[in-house]
Every structure is written in structure tokens, then in C-alpha cells.
Write a protein that holds these residues in place. Structure first.
Motif, short mmCIF file in Angstrom:
data_model
loop_
_atom_site.label_atom_id
_atom_site.label_comp_id
_atom_site.label_asym_id
_atom_site.label_seq_id
_atom_site.Cartn_x
_atom_site.Cartn_y
_atom_site.Cartn_z
N GLY A 1 109.69 19.53 36.58
CA GLY A 1 110.67 18.55 37.23
C GLY A 1 110.94 18.47 39.06
N LYS A 2 110.02 19.34 39.49
CA LYS A 2 109.84 19.28 40.84
C LYS A 2 108.50 18.69 41.48
CE LYS A 2 112.60 23.69 41.61
NZ LYS A 2 112.34 24.86 41.95
N PRO A 3 108.66 17.92 42.65
CA PRO A 3 107.39 17.22 42.97
C PRO A 3 106.39 18.05 43.36
CG PRO A 3 109.23 17.01 44.69
CD PRO A 3 109.75 17.69 43.39
N VAL A 4 104.97 17.65 43.07
CA VAL A 4 103.82 18.59 43.51
C VAL A 4 103.40 17.99 44.93
CG1 VAL A 4 101.53 19.10 42.80
CG2 VAL A 4 103.18 19.03 41.03
N LYS A 5 103.11 18.95 45.89
CA LYS A 5 102.72 18.44 47.10
C LYS A 5 101.24 18.17 47.12
CE LYS A 5 106.21 21.63 49.55
NZ LYS A 5 106.26 22.41 50.50
N THR A 6 101.05 17.02 47.81
CA THR A 6 99.32 16.75 48.30
C THR A 6 99.15 17.27 49.45
OG1 THR A 6 99.96 14.64 49.02
CG2 THR A 6 99.64 14.60 46.73
N ASN A 7 97.70 17.17 49.61
CA ASN A 7 97.23 17.66 50.75
C ASN A 7 97.68 19.29 51.24
OD1 ASN A 7 95.69 15.13 50.97
ND2 ASN A 7 97.62 14.21 52.14
N THR A 8 97.88 20.12 50.54
CA THR A 8 98.55 21.22 50.71
C THR A 8 97.87 22.39 49.88
OG1 THR A 8 100.31 20.31 51.47
CG2 THR A 8 100.59 22.76 51.16
N ARG A 9 97.73 23.44 50.41
CA ARG A 9 97.09 24.49 49.48
C ARG A 9 97.90 25.79 49.78
NH1 ARG A 9 93.42 28.26 51.76
NH2 ARG A 9 92.68 27.26 53.81
N LEU A 10 98.12 26.46 48.83
CA LEU A 10 99.04 27.83 49.00
C LEU A 10 97.78 28.97 48.92
CD1 LEU A 10 101.69 27.74 46.12
CD2 LEU A 10 101.87 26.84 48.77
N SER A 11 97.85 29.84 49.97
CA SER A 11 96.70 30.51 50.28
C SER A 11 97.00 32.23 50.09
CB SER A 11 95.79 30.35 51.54
OG SER A 11 94.96 31.59 51.76
N ALA A 12 96.80 32.90 49.14
CA ALA A 12 97.10 34.46 49.29
C ALA A 12 96.38 35.06 50.05
CB ALA A 12 96.74 35.09 47.68
N ALA A 13 95.04 34.86 50.45
CA ALA A 13 94.08 35.59 51.42
C ALA A 13 94.80 35.40 52.69
CB ALA A 13 92.65 34.87 51.27
N ASP A 14 95.14 34.12 53.05
CA ASP A 14 95.66 33.78 54.65
C ASP A 14 97.06 34.64 54.61
OD1 ASP A 14 93.73 32.16 55.67
OD2 ASP A 14 94.41 30.69 54.27
N ALA A 15 97.58 35.09 53.60
CA ALA A 15 98.89 36.11 53.97
C ALA A 15 98.72 37.60 53.80
CB ALA A 15 99.93 35.50 52.86
N GLY A 16 97.28 37.89 53.52
CA GLY A 16 96.96 39.07 53.40
C GLY A 16 97.28 39.55 52.00
N ALA A 17 97.38 38.90 51.11
CA ALA A 17 97.67 39.20 49.54
C ALA A 17 96.46 38.64 48.70
CB ALA A 17 98.93 38.29 49.23
N THR A 18 96.47 39.06 47.39
CA THR A 18 95.62 38.58 46.71
C THR A 18 96.21 37.63 45.47
OG1 THR A 18 95.89 40.38 45.00
CG2 THR A 18 94.27 40.72 46.67
N ASP A 19 95.22 36.74 44.93
CA ASP A 19 95.81 35.83 43.76
C ASP A 19 96.38 36.68 42.69
OD1 ASP A 19 95.04 33.64 45.46
OD2 ASP A 19 93.13 33.92 44.69
N LEU A 20 97.48 35.96 42.16
CA LEU A 20 97.82 36.48 40.64
C LEU A 20 96.96 36.17 39.77
CD1 LEU A 20 100.25 37.62 38.97
CD2 LEU A 20 100.94 35.31 39.13
N ASP A 21 96.18 35.09 40.02
CA ASP A 21 95.27 34.85 38.77
C ASP A 21 94.24 33.57 39.50
OD1 ASP A 21 93.67 34.73 36.47
OD2 ASP A 21 95.17 33.79 35.31
#
Length: 172
Positions: free
Chosen positions: A95-115
Motif C-alpha cells: 500500500g505504500k509507493p515504490v521509489k524509482t531511480n533509487t537503490r538501498l545499499s547495505a554495503a554503503d552503510a557498512g552492513a550486509t544484505d539480509l538476503d
């Protein structure tokens, strides 16, 4: 898309270059024109064109590249003028909008992907996140050949990276 044949309503970005090749795609077309306005008009005449980039350096041929939706990345380059990146309709997730032209990056936050996994659509990526209680957001790469193309991230474990038309993303 810009196929209305008019560029007056399309914002331009001076000092910005759009590149299909650096995103793993081919240009729709390339040509030599006399101005950014003529490059925009060439895009307007092509029903598949969603963006254009024009090299204003004298003697460059070709100097106008036509690019399809979600098939380019942007770079700062003072030799170029380009159309503003076009958003695609990415729909909603829970029910919430999906953002275009955007990515979420775990690596750029010093973390790892959940999956990370391979899915067939942004909605499938949404479902994968919805089915994982630790998931706080996801990024889907539009390129159909990419593997993986869906990354799930944890709450507080990612950085938001705007301006990359290869991706759509969602934050819960």
C-alpha cells in the motif's frame, strides 16, 4: 516518456551525462545534431525514447544519444546536457509507493544484505520482503539479465542511494 514531440516541458540537466553502455545496455540511437533542443526533438520523435544526452563539445560525432527507460546511469560531466531522468511507474508495496531511480545499499552503510535472490518483478521482490520478518526494505534491479536482482535489507542497515535509474526500491 518524451514522445510528445515537444521538449518545452522536459527539464534539462546541464553538466549531466546519461550512459546506457555503463548500465549494460545499448543506446536506442545516436545521431549528430546542432543543439540540445534538436537532441530532445530526436528523442520526442522516437516512441521508445525516455531520455537523451547531448555532448556540446565542438566536432563530436555523434553528439546525441537516445536512451530507453531504466537503461542508463547518470554521471557529472560538464561537456553534456541531458534530459532529467524519467521515472517509471513502479506501483506500490504493501500500500505504500515504490521509489524509482533509487537503490538501498547495505554495503554503503557498512552492513550486509539480509538476503539476495533472483525474481521476475518488483512485486516479487516486495513479496520476498513481506515474507521475511527482519526485512525493512528492498531494492529491485530493472535489468532482466542481472543476478541477483532483488536485495533485502535490515532496519538501520542500509544507505539510500538516489539517482540510479537501474533500480526501484521500497522502505517499510
Amino acid at each position: 516518456m518524451l514522445h510528445s514531440g515537444s521538449c518545452t516541458s522536459a527539464p534539462t540537466l546541464s553538466g549531466t551525462r546519461l550512459s546506457a553502455g555503463d548500465a549494460g545496455y545499448n543506446d536506442l540511437d545516436s545521431t549528430t545534431v546542432s543543439s540540445a533542443a534538436r537532441c530532445c526533438a530526436a528523442c520526442g520523435a522516437n516512441s521508445q525514447c525516455a531520455a537523451w544526452t547531448y555532448n556540446k563539445s565542438p566536432g563530436t560525432s555523434p553528439n546525441c544519444w537516445l536512451i530507453a527507460a531504466n537503461q542508463y546511469v547518470t554521471f557529472s560531466d560538464t561537456r553534456f546536457t541531458s534530459s532529467a531522468p524519467r521515472s517509471t511507474t513502479a506501483g506500490t508495496c504493501n500500500g505504500k509507493p515504490v521509489k524509482t531511480n533509487t537503490r538501498l545499499s547495505a554495503a554503503d552503510a557498512g552492513a550486509t544484505d539480509l538476503d539476495s535472490t533472483r525474481v521476475t518483478s518488483a512485486q516479487d521482490c516486495c513479496s520476498a520482503c513481506s515474507n521475511n520478518s527482519q526485512c525493512a526494505g528492498w531494492t529491485y534491479r530493472v535489468n532482466p539479465e542481472a543476478y541477483p536482482n532483488c536485495w533485502l535489507v535490515r532496519a538501520g542497515g542500509y544507505a539510500v542511494m538516489p539517482g540510479d535509474s537501474r533500480f526501484v526500491s521500497y522502505q517499510s
